[in-house]
Structure formats: structure tokens, C-alpha cells
Design a protein around this motif. Structure first.
Motif, PDB file in Angstrom:
ATOM      1  N   SER A 102     -24.026 -42.808  52.669  1.00 10.24           N
ATOM      2  CA  SER A 102     -23.334 -41.612  52.170  1.00 10.24           C
ATOM      3  C   SER A 102     -23.297 -41.673  50.645  1.00 10.24           C
ATOM      4  N   VAL A 103     -22.307 -42.281  50.040  1.00  7.08           N
ATOM      5  CA  VAL A 103     -22.227 -42.386  48.567  1.00  7.08           C
ATOM      6  C   VAL A 103     -23.253 -43.377  48.021  1.00  7.08           C
ATOM      7  N   THR A 104     -23.900 -44.151  48.914  1.00  5.93           N
ATOM      8  CA  THR A 104     -24.928 -45.108  48.474  1.00  5.93           C
ATOM      9  C   THR A 104     -26.336 -44.632  48.819  1.00  5.93           C
ATOM     10  N   HIS A 105     -26.443 -43.420  49.373  1.00  6.00           N
ATOM     11  CA  HIS A 105     -27.721 -42.892  49.868  1.00  6.00           C
ATOM     12  C   HIS A 105     -28.733 -42.794  48.721  1.00  6.00           C
ATOM     13  N   PRO A 106     -30.011 -43.095  48.991  1.00  5.82           N
ATOM     14  CA  PRO A 106     -31.033 -42.978  47.939  1.00  5.82           C
ATOM     15  C   PRO A 106     -31.129 -41.566  47.347  1.00  5.82           C
ATOM     16  N   ASP A 107     -30.790 -40.553  48.146  1.00  7.16           N
ATOM     17  CA  ASP A 107     -30.940 -39.155  47.727  1.00  7.16           C
ATOM     18  C   ASP A 107     -29.658 -38.657  47.049  1.00  7.16           C
ATOM     19  N   ALA A 108     -29.766 -38.242  45.802  1.00  4.06           N
ATOM     20  CA  ALA A 108     -28.589 -37.798  45.026  1.00  4.06           C
ATOM     21  C   ALA A 108     -27.887 -36.617  45.688  1.00  4.06           C
ATOM     22  N   ARG A 109     -28.641 -35.766  46.387  1.00  3.33           N
ATOM     23  CA  ARG A 109     -28.020 -34.598  47.050  1.00  3.33           C
ATOM     24  C   ARG A 109     -27.023 -35.081  48.104  1.00  3.33           C
ATOM     25  N   VAL A 110     -27.386 -36.094  48.861  1.00  3.64           N
ATOM     26  CA  VAL A 110     -26.505 -36.613  49.916  1.00  3.64           C
ATOM     27  C   VAL A 110     -25.295 -37.301  49.272  1.00  3.64           C
ATOM     28  N   ARG A 111     -25.529 -38.037  48.185  1.00  2.00           N
ATOM     29  CA  ARG A 111     -24.406 -38.690  47.491  1.00  2.00           C
ATOM     30  C   ARG A 111     -23.406 -37.653  46.994  1.00  2.00           C
ATOM     31  N   ARG A 112     -23.943 -36.537  46.459  1.00  2.00           N
ATOM     32  CA  ARG A 112     -23.074 -35.472  45.965  1.00  2.00           C
ATOM     33  C   ARG A 112     -22.211 -34.919  47.100  1.00  2.00           C
ATOM     34  N   LYS A 113     -22.865 -34.700  48.244  1.00  2.00           N
ATOM     35  CA  LYS A 113     -22.161 -34.136  49.412  1.00  2.00           C
ATOM     36  C   LYS A 113     -21.040 -35.079  49.858  1.00  2.00           C
ATOM     37  N   ALA A 114     -21.351 -36.377  49.889  1.00  2.00           N
ATOM     38  CA  ALA A 114     -20.359 -37.361  50.342  1.00  2.00           C
ATOM     39  C   ALA A 114     -19.187 -37.424  49.369  1.00  2.00           C
ATOM     40  N   THR A 115     -19.493 -37.484  48.076  1.00  2.29           N
ATOM     41  CA  THR A 115     -18.423 -37.564  47.078  1.00  2.29           C
ATOM     42  C   THR A 115     -17.557 -36.303  47.113  1.00  2.29           C
ATOM     43  N   ASP A 116     -18.193 -35.150  47.339  1.00  4.67           N
ATOM     44  CA  ASP A 116     -17.416 -33.898  47.435  1.00  4.67           C
ATOM     45  C   ASP A 116     -16.444 -33.951  48.604  1.00  4.67           C
ATOM     46  N   HIS A 117     -16.850 -34.604  49.711  1.00  3.71           N
ATOM     47  CA  HIS A 117     -15.928 -34.741  50.847  1.00  3.71           C
ATOM     48  C   HIS A 117     -14.729 -35.602  50.454  1.00  3.71           C
ATOM     49  N   LEU A 118     -14.984 -36.683  49.719  1.00  2.00           N
ATOM     50  CA  LEU A 118     -13.881 -37.544  49.296  1.00  2.00           C
ATOM     51  C   LEU A 118     -12.931 -36.773  48.388  1.00  2.00           C
ATOM     52  N   LEU A 119     -13.498 -35.930  47.500  1.00  2.00           N
ATOM     53  CA  LEU A 119     -12.659 -35.131  46.594  1.00  2.00           C
ATOM     54  C   LEU A 119     -11.863 -34.098  47.386  1.00  2.00           C
ATOM     55  N   GLU A 120     -12.470 -33.547  48.428  1.00  2.00           N
ATOM     56  CA  GLU A 120     -11.761 -32.579  49.304  1.00  2.00           C
ATOM     57  C   GLU A 120     -10.563 -33.273  49.960  1.00  2.00           C
ATOM     58  N   CYS A 121     -10.727 -34.560  50.297  1.00  2.00           N
ATOM     59  CA  CYS A 121      -9.613 -35.293  50.912  1.00  2.00           C
ATOM     60  C   CYS A 121      -8.446 -35.431  49.929  1.00  2.00           C
ATOM     61  N   VAL A 122      -8.735 -35.526  48.634  1.00  2.00           N
ATOM     62  CA  VAL A 122      -7.650 -35.576  47.642  1.00  2.00           C
ATOM     63  C   VAL A 122      -6.949 -34.219  47.577  1.00  2.00           C
ATOM     64  N   ASP A 123      -7.727 -33.127  47.707  1.00  2.00           N
ATOM     65  CA  ASP A 123      -7.107 -31.786  47.762  1.00  2.00           C
ATOM     66  C   ASP A 123      -6.137 -31.715  48.946  1.00  2.00           C
ATOM     67  N   ILE A 124      -6.558 -32.303  50.079  1.00  2.00           N
ATOM     68  CA  ILE A 124      -5.703 -32.291  51.276  1.00  2.00           C
ATOM     69  C   ILE A 124      -4.444 -33.126  51.036  1.00  2.00           C
ATOM     70  N   MET A 125      -4.579 -34.220  50.289  1.00  2.00           N
ATOM     71  CA  MET A 125      -3.399 -35.020  49.915  1.00  2.00           C
ATOM     72  C   MET A 125      -2.417 -34.157  49.120  1.00  2.00           C
ATOM     73  N   ASP A 126      -2.963 -33.366  48.189  1.00  2.00           N
ATOM     74  CA  ASP A 126      -2.102 -32.471  47.399  1.00  2.00           C
ATOM     75  C   ASP A 126      -1.356 -31.510  48.326  1.00  2.00           C
ATOM     76  N   ALA A 127      -2.061 -30.998  49.340  1.00  2.00           N
ATOM     77  CA  ALA A 127      -1.465 -29.988  50.238  1.00  2.00           C
ATOM     78  C   ALA A 127      -0.450 -30.599  51.206  1.00  2.00           C
ATOM     79  N   THR A 128      -0.674 -31.848  51.619  1.00  2.00           N
ATOM     80  CA  THR A 128       0.222 -32.465  52.613  1.00  2.00           C
ATOM     81  C   THR A 128       1.304 -33.333  51.968  1.00  2.00           C
TER      82      THR A 128
END
Ligand code: LRH
Ligand code: MN
Length: 383
Positions: A102-128
Motif C-alpha cells: 500500500s504505502v510501500t507499493h512500487p507505483d506512486a499512484r497506489v501509494r497516493r491512494k493508500a496515504t489518502d485513506h490514512l488521511l481520511e481516517c484522521v478526518d473521521i477522528m475529527d468527526a468522532t
């Protein structure tokens, strides 16, 4: 005894939303009656565990397993039930894109997607209103040469740094390590040392979580606990037990003496505070879910009570005197103490039934949910 009771009364154990859903192995997931169909019903079941133990007031969520339209409303629902939402768990291990990482994937597009999910989880922390993000990466490789071990560490560090910078006031993340599975040659965060090194580089908001099922057989887990506490880097536990691998069985079921030794090092190291998150991370594949969680909370409570009973003065006197057998005997005396009468008394003083398992069984709650929860999709790992 009063202090011990006061300490036990203040104990806080977090139960995982996914323990209330269906779970299993690659061989079979056995569905059970009355299993929740959504995060709202999972919280209702978790509230039962708190109602009978008095020490399980928070529930960890896992995203997207617990995805809802309105996280603030889910947090309100939790409060109405007398619990609160605890750690937010990210999930970058179930999407087809994450086959090679995921965040270690050779493809930068996949790394971006994974990191965006982690950032979304911080948004959820803000909401909860949650202050803890728990990060576990299934990332790894199955064959030597499949990818560059060092480059994968660079990619991991880059993603962790971005998430670290996104954390708000009072928020932190816990980095979880695991020796193997699903990767079977090299895992990118395989052990406490790797997690610790990344967390030290990042700063005070990054700490290590110790999942008791994630070590090589024979590992002295309480040594890791003592070391991380000394460094101020023990953020929490994912409690469960195992006989062989990451079995995710009830904590204390396989090795109650190990759990006692771990809790003793927690207490000795000053870790019996809100700074350290005591979370369960388990799957009740064949046993009833809510009683399984109640029993697990009681197992941690019993180990804690025994650890609090250790005569610290006698122990350090024997240790300083080099009295090997004497020192060991002090610890074993505490471990061999039957603390169940003490805990039954404590529950009555907390206005609870002395035997949580019997009280829950008598409550009729299971019969109620088994009758009500018909139809819809039972919750699970959605793999
Ligand atoms: C990985 C793990 C991790 C969770 C998952 C449910 O084995 O321990 O903590 O995300 O289980
Ligand atoms: Mn875990």
C-alpha cells in the motif's frame, strides 16, 4: 487493598467493533445468530460489555468496515449507549490495488491512494472526537528480490510523515508491527524495533502498539513492553492470545501467565495510565461474541489485579540481595492469588453484578438480538 481497588476501578479496556461481527479463517467463516448488520448495532453490543464489566467504555472502529454517512451521528449514538468511539483503524490491506503493498507499493499512484485513506481516517477522528489512529500495514513481499527492502522503508517513512503532519491537537497515531501474514518472506513493519525507529524519527505523536499475537513464538513480550515504556513509546496494546500464529483468540486464554507478566511490566513501568491504550483485537470465530468479549475483559482485569498484588518492596529487596528464588516467589505468590472474590466485591461496589457472564446470560439480550436481527447483511471482514 483500597488502592488496588481504586486502580482497578479506573481501568479502561477498549473493545473492537469487528469482534462483534462474523469472522473466521480462510477455510470458513461461521455465521452466528444475532450478529450486527451495521456499526450502530455493533456499538449496542459493545455497550453490553461495558454494562456488565464497567471497564469497557470505548469501542475501536475499523474503516471501511464501520463506514457510515454521518460519523458525528454514530458518535452521538455511542454516547446515548454510554460508550464512546475509541481508536480509528485504517485498512490498506483489502483493496486489489494493494497486492504488492500500500504505502510501500512500487507505483506512486497506489501509494497516493493508500496515504489518502490514512488521511481520511484522521478526518473521521475529527468527526468522532477520537484521539488515536491505529496503523497496521499488511505490506510485505513473498519472495527474495520481489522488491527493494530499503526503498520500501523510504516509501513507508514518506507516507507516515505526511500523516503525522496532518494529526491535530491531542491526536496521535499508533504504529502496529507484525512478524508475518499475509506476507510470508518480508513484512515492512515486522517487529517492535522497526516500528520504534520510525516513531522516534517522527516525534511524540507517534507511538508503538504491541499486538500480543504478532511475535515469533517464544518472544519475551514483556521485555518489549518494559523497553518501550522506558522510552515513552508504548502507545497501546492489541490484546489477544495465540498458541501458534496470529490466532486472535481471547486474551489470556492461551497463556494467562504471560498476560500477568505483561501487566506487571506495565504497572512497574508506570504505564497503567490513559496514555497507554488497552485494546482488544480478537475474533470469536466459533464462540458467542458478546460473552467472548466479556470474558476477555475479565481476563485482562484478573491479570491486572494479580499484577497490582505484587509486593514491590519485597521483590526489589530480594532482587537487590540476588535472592533468585525469593524474587521469583514474590511474583509467583501474586500470580497464584485467586483474585476473583476481590473482583466480585469490586463489581458490587461499582453497582454491578458480581458475575458478569452469568448476569449477561440472564439478561435475555442475546435472545432479543437473535429475534430482531433477521435479514440484512451480517457484518464481517468484508474480505
Ligand atoms: C492485523 C491486525 C490489525 C487489525 C486487524 C483486524 O493482524 O492485528 O490490528 O487491523 O488485525
Ligand atoms: Mn492488531
Amino acid at each position: 487493598m483500597t488502592d488496588i481497588k481504586a486502580a482497578l476501578r479506573a481501568q479502561r479496556i477498549e473493545t473492537p467493533s469487528w469482534a462483534y461481527g462474523n469472522s473466521g479463517t480462510r477455510f470458513k467463516v461461521f455465521a452466528q445468530q444475532g450478529v450486527p448488520r451495521d456499526p450502530y448495532e455493533k456499538l449496542a453490543d459493545a455497550a453490553q460489555v461495558h454494562a456488565y464489566t464497567g471497564i469497557a467504555p470505548t469501542v475501536a472502529l475499523h474503516i471501511p468496515w464501520d463506514k457510515v454517512d454521518d460519523y458525528a451521528d454514530l458518535a452521538r449514538h455511542a454516547r446515548d449507549l454510554g460508550v464512546a468511539i475509541g481508536a480509528i483503524n485504517s485498512n490498506v490491506f483489502q483493496d486489489d490495488d494493494y497486492k504488492l503493498g500500500s504505502v510501500t507499493h512500487p507505483d506512486a499512484r497506489v501509494r497516493r491512494k493508500a496515504t489518502d485513506h490514512l488521511l481520511e481516517c484522521v478526518d473521521i477522528m475529527d468527526a468522532t472526537g477520537s484521539d488515536t489512529l491505529k496503523l497496521w500495514f499488511s505490506d510485505g513481499i513473498n519472495y527474495p528480490g520481489q522488491d527493494d527492502l530499503r526503498a520500501r522503508q523510504d516509501r513507508l517513512a514518506e507516507s507516515l510523515a505526511e500523516v503525522y503532519d496532518r494529526l491535530g491537537e491531542g491526536q496521535r497515531f499508533l504504529l502496529e508491527y507484525k512478524l508475518f501474514e499475509p506476507a510470508f518472506y518480508a513484512t515492512d513493519v515486522p517487529d517492535w524495533g522497526t516500528a520504534y525507529a520510525h516513531c522516534v524519527k517522527l516525534g511524540p505523536k507517534a507511538q508503538v502498539v504491541v499486538d500480543t499475537g504478532h511475535h515469533a513464538p517464544g518472544t519475551n513480550i514483556e521485555f518489549i513492553v518494559a523497553f518501550l515504556l522506558r522510552e515513552g513509546k508504548l502507545g497501546g496494546f492489541d490484546f489477544n492470545s495465540r498458541f501458534y500464529a496470529d490466532d486472535d483468540l481471547m486474551v489470556g486464554a492461551a497463556d494467562p501467565f504471560q498476560l500477568f507478566r505483561i501487566m506487571y511490566e506495565v504497572i512497574r513501568g508506570g504505564g497503567f495510565t490513559d496514555e497507554v491504550a488497552f485494546m482488544l483485537d480478537q475474533c470469536h470465530n466459533i464462540e458467542p461474541k458478546i460473552p467472548g468479549q466479556i470474558r476477555s475483559v475479565m481476563n485482562v482485569q484478573e491479570a491486572t489485579a494479580k499484577a497490582l498484588l505484587v509486593d514491590r518492596d519485597a521483590l526489589s529487596a530480594a532482587q537487590s540481595a540476588g535472592d533468585v528464588l525469593g524474587a521469583n516467589a514474590v511474583l509467583m505468590d501474586a500470580y497464584n492469588t485467586d483474585v476473583r472474590p476481590l473482583l466480585a466485591e469490586l463489581r458490587e461496589e461499582m453497582g454491578l453484578a458480581p458475575d458478569p457472564m452469568a448476569a449477561y446470560a440472564k439478561s435475555g439480550y442475546f435472545e432479543k438480538i437473535a429475534a430482531e436481527r433477521v435479514g440484512g447483511n451480517q457484518a464481517g471482514w468484508g474480505a
